[in-house]
Motif scaffolding. Structure first.
Motif, short mmCIF file in Angstrom:
data_model
loop_
_atom_site.label_atom_id
_atom_site.label_comp_id
_atom_site.label_asym_id
_atom_site.label_seq_id
_atom_site.Cartn_x
_atom_site.Cartn_y
_atom_site.Cartn_z
N GLY A 1 0.90 -1.18 -0.17
CA GLY A 1 0.09 -0.02 -0.03
C GLY A 1 0.93 1.36 0.19
N MET A 2 2.14 1.26 0.18
CA MET A 2 3.05 2.46 0.02
C MET A 2 3.65 2.40 -1.16
SD MET A 2 2.39 3.44 3.04
CE MET A 2 3.64 4.47 3.73
N LEU A 3 4.38 3.54 -1.38
CA LEU A 3 4.93 3.81 -2.69
C LEU A 3 6.32 3.10 -2.87
CD1 LEU A 3 4.11 7.93 -3.43
CD2 LEU A 3 3.17 5.70 -4.76
N HIS A 4 7.10 3.19 -1.82
CA HIS A 4 8.47 2.83 -1.86
C HIS A 4 8.67 1.49 -1.27
CE1 HIS A 4 9.64 6.22 -3.81
NE2 HIS A 4 8.87 6.88 -2.77
N GLY A 5 9.55 0.56 -1.96
CA GLY A 5 9.92 -0.69 -1.57
C GLY A 5 10.85 -1.36 -2.58
N HIS A 6 11.29 -2.53 -2.38
CA HIS A 6 11.99 -3.09 -3.27
C HIS A 6 11.46 -3.71 -4.49
CE1 HIS A 6 13.02 -7.45 -1.92
NE2 HIS A 6 11.91 -7.17 -1.85
N GLY A 7 10.13 -3.68 -4.42
CA GLY A 7 9.37 -4.38 -5.81
C GLY A 7 8.85 -3.36 -6.53
N THR A 8 8.88 -1.97 -6.07
CA THR A 8 8.34 -0.86 -6.87
C THR A 8 9.29 0.01 -7.45
OG1 THR A 8 8.17 0.70 -4.94
CG2 THR A 8 6.44 -1.00 -5.15
N PRO A 9 10.46 0.19 -7.61
CA PRO A 9 11.51 1.26 -7.92
C PRO A 9 11.30 1.62 -9.42
CG PRO A 9 12.75 -0.80 -7.53
CD PRO A 9 11.41 -0.91 -7.05
N MET A 10 11.24 0.45 -10.25
CA MET A 10 10.97 0.57 -11.74
C MET A 10 9.71 1.38 -12.11
SD MET A 10 13.77 -0.58 -11.89
CE MET A 10 15.10 -1.67 -10.84
N ARG A 11 8.70 1.10 -11.49
CA ARG A 11 7.35 1.73 -11.64
C ARG A 11 7.60 3.12 -11.31
NH1 ARG A 11 2.28 -1.36 -12.15
NH2 ARG A 11 0.58 -0.16 -11.54
N ARG A 12 8.09 3.48 -10.03
CA ARG A 12 8.13 5.00 -9.69
C ARG A 12 8.86 5.66 -10.60
NH1 ARG A 12 4.98 2.92 -6.18
NH2 ARG A 12 3.71 3.39 -7.86
#
Ligand code: MN
Ligand code: MN
Length: 319
Positions: free
Chosen positions: A159-170
């Motif tokens: 539910g949060m923007l940042h983590g090691h599964g989301t950097p490319m999306r960001r």
């Protein structure tokens, strides 16, 4: 902003014994090694905060500050004028503040005209690593070649923007690196789910799964990757998640996925990228020493940096 000896889990000696420099005294350094000992974006095994120290310490030649390559005779540390600025002063547990600090440090290295090579840390840091380089070179102007078992394109991290599964999306959503400038190599296994894979296709990401690498051979895939990354971009950021390598050869990592490429393939490929493309930044992430055996994974990450530097040095010499 960066330091040696300040963080309990941070850097002590420099990478390969290269000179230690603060961010204010980078001078004409061509490449700057910097650690991001950050692991509060992991979803499974934590411990990558000890990665930067392990990668630096996996060095049995001692602090010579010199590493001529056996095949080429080239010493990239001297040719590229490589220095180490220690570890970024991240704040354990504070996601946004740590990301901001990483981004500012990486951008200040790029603004100096130097190429930052960031030692991780979990993969969350590629958002501020590549983002910090894009802040200087131009949003939308760099390509990103991403080695990983995982796409790291999830919408959210619990539910949060940042983590090691989301950097490319960001990176894509923020405009720092558009989807059509992404090349991913080594994806496999059971994540992400189909809706995320569809999002990746909608955003024109080039993603090479292990199945395609097995079928066509890695060299042919890298031919495509080089051509795609070079097209219209001012430079390339190379992001290496060590879990792209088979966990039998890289066990010290947070989310191992069986069936990856070999260490030899990874080393030859990053050296080739350094030689054939204008590398404007790089990171090597997800080394988790607590799960490593006999430093296998830390050694590999150390050599990934050296092989990339070898390719970059060859390019700078025009040979
Ligand atoms: Mn990753
Ligand atoms: Mn991964």
């Amino acid at each position: 902003m960066t330091s040696f000896d300040d963080l309990s889990f941070g850097a002590r000696g420099s990478f390969a014994g290269v000179p230690k420099r603060t961010l204010d005294e980078l001078g004409d350094a061509g490449v700057v090694i910097v650690g991001a000992p950050f692991d509060w974006g992991t979803t499974y095994r934590p411990g990558a905060r000890f990665g930067p120290r392990a990668i630096r310490e996996t060095d049995y030649l001692g602090p010579t500050g010199s590493r001529p390559h056996l095949d080429t005779g080239i010493d990239p540390l001297a040719i590229l004028s490589v220095v180490d600025t220690g570890d970024i002063d991240v704040v354990p547990g504070y996601m946004d503040e740590s990301i901001d600090r990483i981004r500012r440090a990486v951008a200040s290295i790029a603004r100096n005209g130097s190429v930052p090579i960031v030692l991780g840390g979990d993969h969350t840091i590629t958002f501020p690593d590549a983002g910090g380089v894009a802040d200087v070179i131009g949003h939308g102007d760099i390509a990103l070649i991403h080695f990983d078992a995982h796409a790291d394109t999830a919408d959210t991290h619990h539910g949060m923007l940042h983590g090691h599964g989301t950097p490319m999306r960001r990176l894509i959503e923020s405009g720092a690196v558009p989807g059509n400038r992404f090349v991913q190599i080594g994806l496999r296994g059971y994540w992400p789910p189909p809706d995320v894979v569809e999002w990746m296709r909608d955003h024109e990401m080039k993603s090479y799964f292990m199945s395609e690498i097995t079928e066509r051979g890695l060299d042919a895939v890298v031919d495509d990757a080089v051509a795609h990354a070079a097209e219209g971009a001012k430079g390339v950021f190379v992001s290496v998640d060590v879990d792209v390598v088979d966990p039998g050869s890289a066990p010290g990592t947070g989310t191992p996925e069986p069936g990856g490429i070999t260490p030899r393939q990874l080393l030859d490929t990053v050296r080739r990228l350094g030689h054939e493309l204008t590398v404007v930044g790089a990171d090597v992430v997800e080394v988790c020493p607590a799960y490593d055996t006999a430093d296998i994974t830390a050694l590999l990450a150390n050599r990934v940096v050296l092989e990339l530097l070898n390719g970059m040095a060859r390019r700078s010499l025009g040979v």
